[in-house]
Design a protein around this motif. Structure first.
Motif, PDB file in Angstrom:
ATOM      1  N   ALA A  14     166.050  24.312  59.174  1.00 49.03           N
ATOM      2  CA  ALA A  14     166.776  25.491  59.655  1.00 49.03           C
ATOM      3  C   ALA A  14     165.844  26.453  60.380  1.00 49.03           C
ATOM      4  N   GLY A  15     164.563  26.458  59.999  1.00 47.83           N
ATOM      5  CA  GLY A  15     163.615  27.420  60.559  1.00 47.83           C
ATOM      6  C   GLY A  15     162.877  26.955  61.794  1.00 47.83           C
ATOM      7  N   GLU A  16     163.278  25.816  62.362  1.00 53.77           N
ATOM      8  CA  GLU A  16     162.570  25.308  63.538  1.00 53.77           C
ATOM      9  C   GLU A  16     162.560  26.298  64.693  1.00 53.77           C
ATOM     10  N   ASN A  17     163.608  27.099  64.810  1.00 52.02           N
ATOM     11  CA  ASN A  17     163.700  28.044  65.918  1.00 52.02           C
ATOM     12  C   ASN A  17     163.309  29.464  65.515  1.00 52.02           C
ATOM     13  N   GLU A  18     162.893  29.648  64.271  1.00 52.07           N
ATOM     14  CA  GLU A  18     162.516  30.989  63.812  1.00 52.07           C
ATOM     15  C   GLU A  18     161.082  31.309  64.204  1.00 52.07           C
ATOM     16  N   ARG A  19     160.837  32.609  64.391  1.00 51.24           N
ATOM     17  CA  ARG A  19     159.482  33.060  64.716  1.00 51.24           C
ATOM     18  C   ARG A  19     158.532  32.883  63.540  1.00 51.24           C
ATOM     19  N   LYS A  20     159.058  33.063  62.332  1.00 46.55           N
ATOM     20  CA  LYS A  20     158.222  32.952  61.137  1.00 46.55           C
ATOM     21  C   LYS A  20     158.720  31.788  60.278  1.00 46.55           C
ATOM     22  N   PRO A  21     158.132  30.613  60.447  1.00 48.64           N
ATOM     23  CA  PRO A  21     158.554  29.464  59.642  1.00 48.64           C
ATOM     24  C   PRO A  21     158.194  29.673  58.168  1.00 48.64           C
ATOM     25  N   PRO A  22     158.771  28.866  57.278  1.00 47.25           N
ATOM     26  CA  PRO A  22     158.439  29.004  55.858  1.00 47.25           C
ATOM     27  C   PRO A  22     156.948  28.792  55.617  1.00 47.25           C
ATOM     28  N   LEU A  23     156.446  29.430  54.585  1.00 46.32           N
ATOM     29  CA  LEU A  23     155.037  29.346  54.215  1.00 46.32           C
ATOM     30  C   LEU A  23     154.957  28.580  52.896  1.00 46.32           C
ATOM     31  N   VAL A  24     154.094  27.580  52.828  1.00 47.31           N
ATOM     32  CA  VAL A  24     153.953  26.784  51.608  1.00 47.31           C
ATOM     33  C   VAL A  24     152.586  27.066  50.994  1.00 47.31           C
ATOM     34  N   VAL A  25     152.596  27.481  49.723  1.00 53.40           N
ATOM     35  CA  VAL A  25     151.382  27.845  49.000  1.00 53.40           C
ATOM     36  C   VAL A  25     151.176  26.877  47.845  1.00 53.40           C
ATOM     37  N   ASP A  26     150.036  26.211  47.835  1.00 51.38           N
ATOM     38  CA  ASP A  26     149.658  25.279  46.783  1.00 51.38           C
ATOM     39  C   ASP A  26     148.667  25.999  45.878  1.00 51.38           C
ATOM     40  N   THR A  27     148.972  26.097  44.587  1.00 48.50           N
ATOM     41  CA  THR A  27     148.121  26.850  43.667  1.00 48.50           C
ATOM     42  C   THR A  27     147.112  25.971  42.930  1.00 48.50           C
ATOM     43  N   ARG A  28     147.051  24.691  43.285  1.00 47.00           N
ATOM     44  CA  ARG A  28     146.111  23.787  42.615  1.00 47.00           C
ATOM     45  C   ARG A  28     144.692  23.992  43.139  1.00 47.00           C
ATOM     46  N   ARG A  29     143.734  23.398  42.460  1.00 48.88           N
ATOM     47  CA  ARG A  29     142.338  23.458  42.910  1.00 48.88           C
ATOM     48  C   ARG A  29     142.177  22.664  44.205  1.00 48.88           C
ATOM     49  N   TYR A  30     141.141  23.002  44.975  1.00 49.32           N
ATOM     50  CA  TYR A  30     140.920  22.366  46.272  1.00 49.32           C
ATOM     51  C   TYR A  30     140.836  20.839  46.156  1.00 49.32           C
ATOM     52  N   LYS A  31     140.172  20.344  45.112  1.00 52.02           N
ATOM     53  CA  LYS A  31     140.003  18.902  44.947  1.00 52.02           C
ATOM     54  C   LYS A  31     141.369  18.206  44.834  1.00 52.02           C
ATOM     55  N   GLU A  32     142.286  18.813  44.064  1.00 54.53           N
ATOM     56  CA  GLU A  32     143.638  18.252  43.920  1.00 54.53           C
ATOM     57  C   GLU A  32     144.397  18.355  45.244  1.00 54.53           C
ATOM     58  N   TRP A  33     144.267  19.502  45.912  1.00 57.98           N
ATOM     59  CA  TRP A  33     144.925  19.698  47.204  1.00 57.98           C
ATOM     60  C   TRP A  33     144.432  18.651  48.200  1.00 57.98           C
ATOM     61  N   GLY A  34     143.127  18.397  48.206  1.00 52.41           N
ATOM     62  CA  GLY A  34     142.544  17.429  49.127  1.00 52.41           C
ATOM     63  C   GLY A  34     143.023  16.008  48.872  1.00 52.41           C
ATOM     64  N   ALA A  35     143.394  15.710  47.623  1.00 49.54           N
ATOM     65  CA  ALA A  35     143.866  14.369  47.273  1.00 49.54           C
ATOM     66  C   ALA A  35     145.295  14.130  47.772  1.00 49.54           C
ATOM     67  N   GLY A  36     146.029  15.191  48.041  1.00 48.86           N
ATOM     68  CA  GLY A  36     147.399  15.071  48.537  1.00 48.86           C
ATOM     69  C   GLY A  36     148.130  16.394  48.405  1.00 48.86           C
ATOM     70  N   HIS A  37     148.843  16.768  49.448  1.00 51.11           N
ATOM     71  CA  HIS A  37     149.526  18.059  49.445  1.00 51.11           C
ATOM     72  C   HIS A  37     150.681  18.046  50.442  1.00 51.11           C
ATOM     73  N   VAL A  38     151.505  19.082  50.389  1.00 50.83           N
ATOM     74  CA  VAL A  38     152.586  19.250  51.355  1.00 50.83           C
ATOM     75  C   VAL A  38     151.938  19.565  52.701  1.00 50.83           C
ATOM     76  N   CYS A  39     152.338  18.857  53.738  1.00 52.91           N
ATOM     77  CA  CYS A  39     151.770  19.051  55.070  1.00 52.91           C
ATOM     78  C   CYS A  39     151.907  20.513  55.508  1.00 52.91           C
ATOM     79  N   GLY A  40     150.815  21.110  55.934  1.00 53.93           N
ATOM     80  CA  GLY A  40     150.821  22.491  56.404  1.00 53.93           C
ATOM     81  C   GLY A  40     150.681  23.532  55.310  1.00 53.93           C
ATOM     82  N   SER A  41     150.482  23.089  54.063  1.00 54.34           N
ATOM     83  CA  SER A  41     150.368  24.058  52.968  1.00 54.34           C
ATOM     84  C   SER A  41     148.999  24.717  52.961  1.00 54.34           C
ATOM     85  N   PHE A  42     148.954  25.893  52.363  1.00 57.06           N
ATOM     86  CA  PHE A  42     147.700  26.608  52.150  1.00 57.06           C
ATOM     87  C   PHE A  42     147.280  26.386  50.703  1.00 57.06           C
ATOM     88  N   CYS A  43     146.025  26.050  50.486  1.00 59.19           N
ATOM     89  CA  CYS A  43     145.481  25.902  49.134  1.00 59.19           C
ATOM     90  C   CYS A  43     144.925  27.275  48.758  1.00 59.19           C
TER      91      CYS A  43
END
Length: 149
Positions: A36-65
């Motif tokens: 739904a947000g493809e045409n929005e100026r501010k797309p959804p923001l995805v925040v991953d609260t795991r440690r960097y090592k876990e994030w590096g092993a696999g995460h939602v594309c475009g998420s911030f660790c």
């Protein structure tokens, strides 16, 4: 003769701090929001609260660790560790630049006015320090905080 008491000004109404609504949701809600947000100026923001090592092993594309840390003055802030230099030969500068170009850079008001999806190793609670931090400043409130199950 009775002297009239001076009329006192009315007490100001108690100021109620604004907070973004927080709700639980599933991955299908995240997918629908991205569609739904493809045409929005501010797309959804995805925040991953795991440690960097876990994030590096696999995460939602475009998420911030993201982790809550303190600076040298003791002030808390949210730090994005997904773009830091980790002395990893596979984590090149070009890769980090491409990631930042796709999703934007992390800064103190990245979440302002946006749908924010938060996830971690386990379900993230509404009382999580990161969720509380996202809501601490009325001027940078997210549109809504959604906790992924």
């Amino acid at each position: 003769w009775v002297e009239d008491e001076p009329e006192l000004p009315p007490e100001p109404a108690a100021r109620v701090a604004k907070r973004a609504p927080v709700e639980k949701c599933g991955v299908s809600d995240l997918f629908a929001c991205f569609q739904a947000g493809e045409n929005e100026r501010k797309p959804p923001l995805v925040v991953d609260t795991r440690r960097y090592k876990e994030w590096g092993a696999g995460h939602v594309c475009g998420s911030f660790c993201v982790a809550l840390t303190k600076n040298e003055l003791g002030r808390k802030f949210l730090e994005d560790s997904s773009t830091r230099d980790n002395n990893d030969p596979h984590d090149t500068r070009k890769k980090r630049e491409r990631l930042n170009a796709q999703r934007g850079k992390w800064c103190a008001n990245t979440w302002m006015g946006r749908e924010v999806f938060v996830y971690g190793s386990a379900a993230v609670a509404q009382t999580s320090e990161i969720v509380e931090f996202l809501q601490r400043d009325e001027s940078t409130l997210p549109k809504r905080v959604r906790l992924l199950d």
